[in-house]
Design a protein around this motif. Structure first.
Motif, PDB file in Angstrom:
ATOM      1  N   GLU A 107      48.621  79.179  41.683  1.00 18.26           N
ATOM      2  CA  GLU A 107      47.497  79.152  42.629  1.00 18.26           C
ATOM      3  C   GLU A 107      47.971  78.769  44.034  1.00 18.26           C
ATOM      4  O   GLU A 107      47.495  79.317  45.032  1.00 18.26           O
ATOM      5  N   THR A 108      48.924  77.842  44.124  1.00 21.41           N
ATOM      6  CA  THR A 108      49.436  77.481  45.455  1.00 21.41           C
ATOM      7  C   THR A 108      50.198  78.636  46.086  1.00 21.41           C
ATOM      8  O   THR A 108      50.148  78.813  47.311  1.00 21.41           O
ATOM      9  N   HIS A 109      50.858  79.449  45.286  1.00 20.59           N
ATOM     10  CA  HIS A 109      51.546  80.625  45.826  1.00 20.59           C
ATOM     11  C   HIS A 109      50.544  81.693  46.257  1.00 20.59           C
ATOM     12  O   HIS A 109      50.862  82.531  47.102  1.00 20.59           O
ATOM     13  N   ARG A 110      49.373  81.660  45.684  1.00 17.27           N
ATOM     14  CA  ARG A 110      48.328  82.589  46.116  1.00 17.27           C
ATOM     15  C   ARG A 110      47.679  82.118  47.413  1.00 17.27           C
ATOM     16  O   ARG A 110      47.379  82.914  48.300  1.00 17.27           O
ATOM     17  N   ARG A 111      47.493  80.817  47.531  1.00 17.77           N
ATOM     18  CA  ARG A 111      46.823  80.267  48.715  1.00 17.77           C
ATOM     19  C   ARG A 111      47.777  80.076  49.895  1.00 17.77           C
ATOM     20  O   ARG A 111      47.390  80.274  51.045  1.00 17.77           O
ATOM     21  N   ALA A 359      55.725  76.124  51.809  1.00 17.93           N
ATOM     22  CA  ALA A 359      57.171  76.141  52.048  1.00 17.93           C
ATOM     23  C   ALA A 359      57.766  74.742  52.085  1.00 17.93           C
ATOM     24  O   ALA A 359      58.943  74.552  51.735  1.00 17.93           O
ATOM     25  N   ASP A 360      56.973  73.753  52.488  1.00 17.00           N
ATOM     26  CA  ASP A 360      57.507  72.399  52.651  1.00 17.00           C
ATOM     27  C   ASP A 360      57.979  71.801  51.336  1.00 17.00           C
ATOM     28  O   ASP A 360      58.936  71.022  51.309  1.00 17.00           O
ATOM     29  N   ALA A 382      64.728  80.453  42.272  1.00 22.92           N
ATOM     30  CA  ALA A 382      64.022  81.639  41.780  1.00 22.92           C
ATOM     31  C   ALA A 382      62.911  82.060  42.728  1.00 22.92           C
ATOM     32  O   ALA A 382      62.602  83.255  42.840  1.00 22.92           O
ATOM     33  N   ALA A 383      62.320  81.113  43.428  1.00 26.15           N
ATOM     34  CA  ALA A 383      61.185  81.428  44.311  1.00 26.15           C
ATOM     35  C   ALA A 383      61.607  81.680  45.754  1.00 26.15           C
ATOM     36  O   ALA A 383      60.806  82.163  46.557  1.00 26.15           O
TER      37      ALA A 383
END
Length: 482
Positions: A107-111, A359-360, A382-383
């Protein structure tokens, strides 16, 4: 780096509030958190991964707006034996709560980032974390990435360390209260050192050619009886600038750590293109701000007084030069062509706001691994490659929201003035359609679309314009030449 700060006051049912509520339902703006995400956040809040090192004996404090509860940073400042300063900067350890690959992580990667509206925000993490369990609230023991940065007497960095530790803030201070203490001479350490270190870092910023934009906060106030609005500016306090210098200091230290160890994610910004600078010169002209050609952009910015409305409006527009900023990933010692941020005038990384910016969290992990002389975690590597594009998409979404908020605020400000004539200057013209462009008004300091009637717009020239539309909906504000 700065963004526009817009605050609105007035009744919740006011048209302005209704328009902002509608903006939050636009495609791309995240809705409420799914139940599975909230459930995972609740579990994480009760059982985070805690570090072994205990630094709760250090009397940290936070300095934020008085209503803020998502506190990313806490500080403790002291003098070093023999001269110089020690900056301890604790950053919320979001990785202690977010399981890689879990529903909360996805969800954080979506937001990607917290979205700010003038009346509320759409957070990156559920409030149970961002405003409670992971936030560095006073009198709460919290996991953190604890930076220790030693400076010499001039404020230059001489040593850097970062490791995980438990921390405990003793006080939640606000900028106005801190400034009052400093101005009255009643402040004690570490607040007196905030000014001393902040001013030293500001001098170094000038020396290296960096620029800090003291962007004023815009406040639009509703007259509830007349349903009209007025626009004011709140100039930032010196204490806000000194506090920002500590964040910049930590971001620069993080960038150097990652560059030295060969893997990282930087916040980079190339020099502004001539076209963007030219547009800004026309904006200065429209606002009656003298910008001689022999005066550099940095020198002009430092000469401005954010308490003056025209200067405040110009500083708002200066944020457009930051639109070329991006995230640059590198690994295994293969350094990128661009490693610096032109406004900082040094390598720089985002690492001090993990509650609000995806990113932080990754930059923090890379720095922790570098100091420990260990390889970065597999989940970070990986990310990493996808992170710049994710952040770019999140930044674009945030920019769209910001522009939408500005359009709504400007429409509210001008809603009762359709048909009036204003003085302005054309600061932009569409290349393929020269009858359409952007006009900067002299007063109020509004930037809006202008559409000519078959005649090319006079780029860079003053002209009188008529307000033809001020719609708080999607239509926005439009002008036409008189």
């Amino acid at each position: 780096m700065p963004r526009r700060h817009i605050r609105v006051t007035g009744a919740p049912e006011a048209p302005l509030r209704a328009a902002l509520t509608a903006l939050r339902t636009e495609p791309g703006v995240p809705e409420s958190f799914p139940p599975a995400v909230l459930a995972e956040a609740d579990r994480a809040a009760k059982a985070p991964a805690l570090p072994e090192t205990d630094a709760t004996d250090i009397p940290f404090l936070t300095i934020d707006p008085p209503t803020s509860t998502d506190l990313d940073q806490a500080m403790h400042l002291s003098r070093r034996p023999g001269g110089g300063f020690r900056v301890r900067y604790a950053i919320a350890d979001v990785a202690a709560f977010v399981v890689p690959g879990g529903v909360l992580d996805r969800e954080t990667h979506r937001r990607v980032t917290t979205l700010y509206f003038p009346d509320e925000k759409t957070p990156l993490h559920p409030p149970v974390l961002s405003e409670d369990a992971a936030s560095l609230l006073p009198d709460r023991t919290r996991p953190a990435a604890l930076w220790t940065i030693d400076l010499d007497t001039d404020g230059r960095t001489v040593a850097v360390d970062v490791h995980r530790a438990l921390v405990r803030s003793r006080a939640k201070l606000d900028y106005e209260g801190v400034q009052r203490q400093l101005d009255a001479g009643t402040a004690e350490e570490p607040l007196t050192l905030l000014k001393e270190i902040g001013e030293a870092r500001e001098r170094l910023e000038v020396e290296r050619g960096g620029i800090s934009l003291n962007v004023p906060e815009q406040e639009i106030v509703e007259d509830e009886d007349a349903h009209t609005y007025s626009l004011t500016y709140r100039a930032p306090l010196p204490a806000e600038g000194w506090n920002a210098q500590l964040s910049l200091l930590t971001g620069m230290a993080a960038a150097e750590l990652m560059l030295t160890h060969g893997t990282g994610v930087l916040r980079t910004l190339p020099a502004a293109p001539d076209g963007a600078v030219g547009r800004l010169r026309r904006t200065a002209q429209a606002l009656h701000i003298a910008w001689p050609h022999h005066v550099s952009y940095a020198a002009l910015i430092r000469s401005l007084d954010p308490h003056r409305p025209h200067h405040a409006a110009f500083l708002q527009e200066c944020t457009t030069l930051l639109r070329g900023a991006g995230y640059t990933v590198f690994r295994d010692g293969d350094l990128p062509d661009i490693t610096t941020h032109s406004a900082v005038a040094a390598p720089y990384a985002h690492c001090t706001a993990p509650l609000r910016r995806l990113a932080d969290r990754y930059a923090s992990e890379l720095c922790l691994a570098a100091v420990a002389e260990q390889p970065p975690p597999d989940w970070v590597l990986a990310a990493l490659d996808a992170l710049p594009q994710e952040m770019a998409e999140g930044g674009k979404r945030a920019g769209t929201v910001e522009r939408g908020c500005v359009d709504i605020v400007e429409a509210a400000l001008l809603a009762d003035r359709v048909g009036e004539v204003f003085e302005g200057c054309v600061v932009d013209v569409e290349e393929r359609k020269p009858t359409v462009g952007t006009v900067q008004l002299e007063s109020p300091a509004v930037v809006a679309r202008i559409e000519g009637d078959g005649v090319p717009l006079p780029l860079g020239e003053r002209l009188r314009v008529r307000l033809t539309r001020a719609d708080l909906g999607v239509a926005g504000v439009r002008f036409a030449p008189v």
